[in-house]
Design a protein around this motif. Sequence first.
Motif, PDB file in Angstrom:
ATOM      1  N   GLY A  77      13.313 165.738  47.516  1.00 31.95           N
ATOM      2  CA  GLY A  77      13.339 164.907  46.321  1.00 31.95           C
ATOM      3  C   GLY A  77      12.896 163.467  46.500  1.00 31.95           C
ATOM      4  O   GLY A  77      12.944 162.683  45.552  1.00 31.95           O
ATOM      5  N   VAL A  90      15.496 157.372  43.263  1.00 36.58           N
ATOM      6  CA  VAL A  90      14.716 158.185  44.191  1.00 36.58           C
ATOM      7  C   VAL A  90      14.051 157.233  45.182  1.00 36.58           C
ATOM      8  O   VAL A  90      13.339 156.307  44.782  1.00 36.58           O
ATOM      9  CB  VAL A  90      13.646 159.009  43.450  1.00 36.58           C
ATOM     10  N   THR A 134      10.104 160.447  46.980  1.00 38.70           N
ATOM     11  CA  THR A 134       8.710 160.174  46.648  1.00 38.70           C
ATOM     12  C   THR A 134       8.061 159.699  47.940  1.00 38.70           C
ATOM     13  O   THR A 134       8.532 158.745  48.556  1.00 38.70           O
ATOM     14  CB  THR A 134       8.608 159.088  45.563  1.00 38.70           C
TER      15      THR A 134
END
Length: 128
Positions: A28, A4, A30
């Motif tokens: 999705g 991620v 961060t």
Amino acid sequence: MDKVLKILIVDDEAGVRESLADYLEDLGFTVFTAENGEKALDVLADHPMDLAIVDVRLPGIDGTQTIVKARNIQPDLRYIVHTGSVTYQIAPELKAMGITSEQILHKPVSNLETIIQTIRRVMHVSTE
């Protein structure tokens, strides 16, 4: 499983910063945010990031200097320069860091898919 991506958004306009953060979080990623260069450098000192989307015109240290200083904190960080200036020219110190016109986004970005395509290009990864 794909990693991620951690993205820092640096923009003094709360609406731009928050809407971009919400959009990327929904996909999705961060996301961390900062409203100026000094706060961005503080975030980078505490959190490893993959990419920073940096506004050029910021209060205090501008986007160019934020990127230059950020490189000392996280040398492998990649950048997208986000600017409202249609006449923006890449500063020589950013060119020396390898930043190209493909890493420049002009506000307002009317099609948010453009941001995702730019992230893919800059990170050399699939974001799907």
